[in-house]
Design a protein around this motif. Structure first.
Motif, short mmCIF file in Angstrom:
data_model
loop_
_atom_site.label_atom_id
_atom_site.label_comp_id
_atom_site.label_asym_id
_atom_site.label_seq_id
_atom_site.Cartn_x
_atom_site.Cartn_y
_atom_site.Cartn_z
N GLY A 227 -24.76 12.50 -42.31
CA GLY A 227 -23.62 13.39 -42.19
C GLY A 227 -23.41 14.21 -43.42
O GLY A 227 -23.28 15.31 -43.22
N ILE A 228 -23.75 13.94 -44.49
CA ILE A 228 -23.94 14.81 -45.62
C ILE A 228 -24.95 16.23 -45.33
O ILE A 228 -24.86 17.37 -45.52
CB ILE A 228 -24.23 14.34 -46.86
N MET A 229 -26.03 15.31 -44.98
CA MET A 229 -27.28 16.44 -44.75
C MET A 229 -26.79 17.54 -43.55
O MET A 229 -27.25 18.54 -43.66
CB MET A 229 -28.56 15.59 -44.45
N GLU A 230 -26.12 17.00 -42.55
CA GLU A 230 -25.62 17.71 -41.38
C GLU A 230 -24.75 18.85 -41.70
O GLU A 230 -25.07 20.30 -41.48
CB GLU A 230 -25.13 16.87 -40.29
N ARG A 231 -23.99 18.46 -42.88
CA ARG A 231 -23.10 19.56 -43.33
C ARG A 231 -23.80 20.59 -44.31
O ARG A 231 -23.47 21.85 -44.15
CB ARG A 231 -21.94 18.92 -44.24
N VAL A 232 -24.82 20.01 -45.07
CA VAL A 232 -25.62 20.93 -45.71
C VAL A 232 -26.24 22.04 -44.95
O VAL A 232 -26.58 23.30 -45.35
CB VAL A 232 -26.53 20.26 -46.97
N ARG A 233 -27.04 21.32 -44.05
CA ARG A 233 -27.80 22.27 -43.14
C ARG A 233 -26.87 23.36 -42.24
O ARG A 233 -27.36 24.45 -42.31
CB ARG A 233 -28.62 21.53 -41.83
N LYS A 234 -25.71 22.75 -41.88
CA LYS A 234 -24.81 23.64 -41.32
C LYS A 234 -24.31 24.97 -42.33
O LYS A 234 -24.13 26.10 -41.90
CB LYS A 234 -23.69 23.02 -40.93
N ASN A 235 -24.10 24.51 -43.48
CA ASN A 235 -23.79 25.61 -44.41
C ASN A 235 -24.86 26.50 -44.91
O ASN A 235 -24.54 27.60 -45.26
CB ASN A 235 -23.03 24.79 -45.61
N LEU A 236 -25.95 25.91 -44.63
CA LEU A 236 -26.98 26.76 -45.11
C LEU A 236 -27.58 27.95 -44.00
O LEU A 236 -28.20 28.67 -44.22
CB LEU A 236 -28.39 25.97 -45.72
N ASP A 237 -27.21 27.43 -42.82
CA ASP A 237 -27.69 28.23 -41.62
C ASP A 237 -26.74 29.46 -41.54
O ASP A 237 -25.86 29.41 -41.40
CB ASP A 237 -27.51 27.37 -40.40
N PRO A 238 -27.56 30.88 -41.69
CA PRO A 238 -26.82 31.92 -41.48
C PRO A 238 -26.33 32.45 -40.34
O PRO A 238 -25.38 33.22 -40.13
CB PRO A 238 -27.92 32.99 -41.87
N ALA A 239 -26.78 31.62 -39.31
CA ALA A 239 -26.20 31.88 -38.04
C ALA A 239 -24.94 31.07 -37.69
O ALA A 239 -24.10 31.43 -36.64
CB ALA A 239 -27.10 31.37 -36.76
N SER A 240 -24.46 30.32 -38.33
CA SER A 240 -22.93 29.59 -38.32
C SER A 240 -22.05 30.14 -38.97
O SER A 240 -22.01 31.28 -39.45
CB SER A 240 -23.43 28.09 -38.54
#
Length: 80
Positions: free
Chosen positions: A67-80
């Motif tokens: 869950g932590i890694m999903e949130r990190v990836r989401k926050n690093l994705d410029p498309a989101s």
């Protein structure tokens, strides 16, 4: 939990106050352990030295970190 990092700010399942606690280990978590098992049951497994205790704790901890890694990836994705 079996990993020291989540346990530092979280739940000490060995505590006597959880002996009859029918609530989920982490109400905010949607992993299969938190959906299916109570704090009292996990405490019982831990106190009895059952191997299942470590397995269930590991499943929860992996879901926690996922869950932590999903949130990190989401926050690093410029498309989101």
């Amino acid at each position: 939990m079996d990993c020291s990092s989540p346990a530092r700010g979280g739940l000490n399942i060995k505590g006597k106050r959880y002996a009859e606690d029918q609530g989920p280990p982490d109400p905010a978590c949607d992993c299969m352990v938190c959906r299916r098992y109570s704090r009292a049951y996990l405490r019982h497994l831990m106190q009895a030295g059952e191997a299942l205790s470590g397995t269930l704790n590991s499943i929860h901890n992996l879901a926690y970190y996922q869950g932590i890694m999903e949130r990190v990836r989401k926050n690093l994705d410029p498309a989101s």
